[in-house]
Design an enzyme around this catalytic site. Sequence first.
Site, mmCIF file in Angstrom:
data_model
loop_
_atom_site.group_PDB
_atom_site.id
_atom_site.type_symbol
_atom_site.label_atom_id
_atom_site.label_comp_id
_atom_site.label_asym_id
_atom_site.label_seq_id
_atom_site.Cartn_x
_atom_site.Cartn_y
_atom_site.Cartn_z
ATOM 1 N N MET A 31 0.547 -1.255 0.035
ATOM 2 C CA MET A 31 0.118 -0.124 0.107
ATOM 3 C C MET A 31 0.833 1.214 -0.029
ATOM 4 O O MET A 31 0.494 2.431 0.358
ATOM 5 C CB MET A 31 -1.186 0.091 0.993
ATOM 6 C CG MET A 31 -1.766 -1.216 1.077
ATOM 7 S SD MET A 31 -3.467 -0.846 2.280
ATOM 8 C CE MET A 31 -2.711 -0.527 3.783
ATOM 9 N N ALA A 33 4.103 3.996 0.902
ATOM 10 C CA ALA A 33 4.768 4.496 2.211
ATOM 11 C C ALA A 33 5.907 3.483 2.566
ATOM 12 O O ALA A 33 5.957 2.985 3.534
ATOM 13 C CB ALA A 33 3.754 4.650 3.402
ATOM 14 N N HIS A 38 9.122 -3.554 3.099
ATOM 15 C CA HIS A 38 8.827 -3.738 1.809
ATOM 16 C C HIS A 38 9.969 -4.119 0.920
ATOM 17 O O HIS A 38 9.883 -4.984 0.031
ATOM 18 C CB HIS A 38 8.149 -2.462 1.098
ATOM 19 C CG HIS A 38 7.002 -2.029 1.961
ATOM 20 N ND1 HIS A 38 6.802 -0.888 2.552
ATOM 21 C CD2 HIS A 38 5.773 -2.608 2.158
ATOM 22 C CE1 HIS A 38 5.664 -0.799 3.353
ATOM 23 N NE2 HIS A 38 4.849 -1.802 2.940
ATOM 24 N N GLN A 62 -10.334 -2.617 1.979
ATOM 25 C CA GLN A 62 -9.982 -3.308 3.390
ATOM 26 C C GLN A 62 -9.808 -2.422 4.745
ATOM 27 O O GLN A 62 -9.262 -3.010 5.563
ATOM 28 C CB GLN A 62 -8.355 -3.982 3.125
ATOM 29 C CG GLN A 62 -7.440 -2.897 2.668
ATOM 30 C CD GLN A 62 -5.947 -3.738 2.286
ATOM 31 O OE1 GLN A 62 -6.181 -4.276 1.206
ATOM 32 N NE2 GLN A 62 -5.099 -3.680 3.321
ATOM 33 N N GLU A 149 5.878 -11.777 6.929
ATOM 34 C CA GLU A 149 5.195 -12.651 8.206
ATOM 35 C C GLU A 149 4.716 -11.814 9.237
ATOM 36 O O GLU A 149 4.094 -12.011 10.204
ATOM 37 C CB GLU A 149 6.412 -13.418 8.949
ATOM 38 C CG GLU A 149 6.628 -14.596 7.744
ATOM 39 C CD GLU A 149 7.543 -15.588 8.581
ATOM 40 O OE1 GLU A 149 8.153 -15.108 9.515
ATOM 41 O OE2 GLU A 149 7.925 -16.443 7.811
ATOM 42 N N LYS A 150 4.925 -10.357 9.027
ATOM 43 C CA LYS A 150 4.501 -9.463 10.087
ATOM 44 C C LYS A 150 3.073 -9.385 10.125
ATOM 45 O O LYS A 150 2.299 -9.288 11.115
ATOM 46 C CB LYS A 150 5.014 -8.103 9.951
ATOM 47 C CG LYS A 150 4.348 -6.977 10.791
ATOM 48 C CD LYS A 150 4.687 -5.556 10.352
ATOM 49 C CE LYS A 150 3.626 -4.671 10.975
ATOM 50 N NZ LYS A 150 2.460 -4.398 10.278
HETATM 51 P P1 AMP Z 1 1.449 -3.013 3.451
HETATM 52 O O1 AMP Z 1 1.917 -1.886 2.603
HETATM 53 O O2 AMP Z 1 1.614 -2.547 4.898
HETATM 54 O O3 AMP Z 1 0.221 -3.360 3.166
HETATM 55 O O4 AMP Z 1 2.508 -4.258 3.491
HETATM 56 C C1 AMP Z 1 2.691 -4.605 2.080
HETATM 57 C C2 AMP Z 1 3.323 -6.034 2.393
HETATM 58 O O5 AMP Z 1 4.795 -5.506 3.009
HETATM 59 C C3 AMP Z 1 2.755 -6.961 3.358
HETATM 60 O O6 AMP Z 1 2.916 -8.367 2.918
HETATM 61 C C4 AMP Z 1 3.476 -6.999 4.566
HETATM 62 O O7 AMP Z 1 3.493 -8.012 5.525
HETATM 63 C C5 AMP Z 1 4.814 -6.466 4.274
HETATM 64 N N1 AMP Z 1 5.374 -5.894 5.425
HETATM 65 C C6 AMP Z 1 4.968 -4.676 6.189
HETATM 66 N N2 AMP Z 1 5.876 -4.723 7.207
HETATM 67 C C7 AMP Z 1 6.896 -5.589 6.995
HETATM 68 C C8 AMP Z 1 7.958 -5.930 7.827
HETATM 69 N N3 AMP Z 1 8.348 -4.828 8.918
HETATM 70 N N4 AMP Z 1 8.922 -6.575 7.502
HETATM 71 C C9 AMP Z 1 8.527 -7.585 6.379
HETATM 72 N N5 AMP Z 1 7.350 -7.386 5.681
HETATM 73 C C10 AMP Z 1 6.502 -6.434 6.188
#
Ligand code: AMP
Length: 283
Positions: A31, A33, A38, A62, A149-150
């Site tokens: 998403m 940022a 990422h 979501q 995995e977070k």
């Molecule tokens: P988001 O942009 O927050 O929706 O996250 C996009 C992807 O990045 C998802 O698969 C998250 O699980 C992964 N992600 C977010 N934070 C972390 C982190 N600290 N370590 C590893 N993967 C992450």
Amino acid sequence: MTAVIRTVADLRATVAAWRRNGETIGLVPTMGALHDGHLSLAAHSRADNKRTIATLFVNPTQFGPKEDLAAYPRDEAADLAKLQAANVDALYAPSVGEMYPQGFATTVTVAGLTDHLDGPHRPGHFAGVATVVSKLLLQATPDRAYFGEKDFQQLRVIRRMAADLDIPVRIVGVPTVREADRLALSSRNRYLSAEDRAHAAALPRMLADIAGRLSREPGAVARETAWGFRQLEDAGFRKIDYIEVCDEATLQPTRQVTAPSRVFAAAWLGRTRLIDNWEIGAA
Ligand code: AMP
């Protein structure tokens, strides 16, 4: 150069050209940022595939009505610069209208795995995630797709969804990237005040402590989660949605650690909701 792609048609044309050359493709849905978590997904994809596509889509379906959709951090130029530096081949950043044209009426829901943890606290969230990720996988048709995995429950839900819908992709889980004090990197961390940021490390500390003790004393789940609540309250978390020990495969809560399991928590510091989880190693 990282190509910026806005439409399904352009994405399919790009992918088709790569396929004609016999190139493999990895997909990294985000998403935006972007942070080093990422970029770790992107690095895994780069290692496994010839081509990597990152996606940037703040998916409205979501977010709950009281959640932070409007306030969610958006900075596409900064994200693109990071992807460029990471040698990602393409950024797919469709508009809301491209993803959900007028008349859109389909939802993908995954039962069972969404019964606990974030499921009850974020009604509709996983249906939004499963629907948008199904679309991204069908649009990009990657060989592999990478998830952190977070968001362990999300990873499980997506793996189930891809298997159940016969989407020919390998879902790859990537370990959580953490700050020096073990706080998991998250786009939402930037909402934390300096004071709350200092207290946030209590969350991973509590999870790691509980995981360590449960690996030696697998029956102490109730005692340990009660201890966890006290730790977070003392650190200034104002609301704790859950601290739960769940089986990794089923995500059902367990009172006794017999199969591979994790400690999961979601809690609020100020107006920021943090989630994290920790693997319980074998004793
Ligand atoms: P988001 O942009 O927050 O929706 O996250 C996009 C992807 O990045 C998802 O698969 C998250 O699980 C992964 N992600 C977010 N934070 C972390 C982190 N600290 N370590 C590893 N993967 C992450």
